[in-house]
Design an enzyme around this catalytic site. Sequence first.
Site, PDB file in Angstrom:
ATOM      1  N   ARG A  41      -0.803  -5.519   5.018  1.00 57.82           N
ATOM      2  CA  ARG A  41      -0.075  -4.966   3.877  1.00 57.82           C
ATOM      3  C   ARG A  41       1.085  -4.118   4.356  1.00 57.82           C
ATOM      4  NH1 ARG A  41      -4.985  -1.973   0.986  1.00 57.82           N
ATOM      5  NH2 ARG A  41      -5.039  -1.237   3.124  1.00 57.82           N
TER       6      ARG A  41
ATOM      7  N   ARG B 298       0.880  -1.171   0.000  1.00 58.84           N
ATOM      8  CA  ARG B 298       0.000   0.000   0.000  1.00 58.84           C
ATOM      9  C   ARG B 298       0.911   1.213   0.000  1.00 58.84           C
ATOM     10  NH1 ARG B 298      -2.848   3.961   0.493  1.00 58.84           N
ATOM     11  NH2 ARG B 298      -4.961   4.129   1.257  1.00 58.84           N
TER      12      ARG B 298
ATOM     13  N   GLU C 199     -11.708   4.507  -4.797  1.00 59.27           N
ATOM     14  CA  GLU C 199     -12.075   3.101  -4.657  1.00 59.27           C
ATOM     15  C   GLU C 199     -12.737   2.594  -5.942  1.00 59.27           C
ATOM     16  OE1 GLU C 199     -11.695   1.063  -1.875  1.00 59.27           O
ATOM     17  OE2 GLU C 199     -10.507   2.690  -1.037  1.00 59.27           O
TER      18      GLU C 199
END
Length: 193
Positions: free
Chosen positions: A117, A75, A83
Amino acid sequence: MKIKFAIYFLLLFSLFAFNSCNRNSGRRHGKINTPTIEKKESIKQDSGNQVKVVGITDGDTFKGLTSDYQEIKFRIYGIDSPERKQAFSNRAKQYLSDLIYGKTVEVKLHRKDRYGRSIVWIFTEDGRDVSAEMLKAGMAWHYKEYDSTQQYSDLEYEARLLKAGLWVDKNPKAPWDFRKEKKKKKSKETQTD
């Protein structure tokens, strides 16, 4: 370089063949179980790590292959891109892809998020800060809740003034607001069932 490419190609081919052979034996709940090749200790805190970008998830998330052939989901630090199902989502994803896909980039680990992540600073082969590039192009918001970098704030402001990328919309919705609304809607739907 040719040897590294050949090894990389053989590894990907082997994984594809393995997954194809085991497709039916690993089914559970309609999903295919594939072996994970993520090795969390491959990326070290605050040191430069070279990864080959092998997948783009969206405008702020990608998959990279480490020098020891571990695939890790990253990320990008300091930004939040639209999104899926949100305006400019596909454009942001494509812009990030044009910047880094198939290339070897440098990542510096900031921390792990609650989803496991690696949150990273990422730099192109020629040393450009990818967060800054995404902000400059109007493909992301500066994620001020988690970062206070003045440069990122200034780049978002300039992109807004120039109506670059997503700022061409009269009232673009921040991804964190979009996620909250989606979560609230899902909660209401669950309550009515």
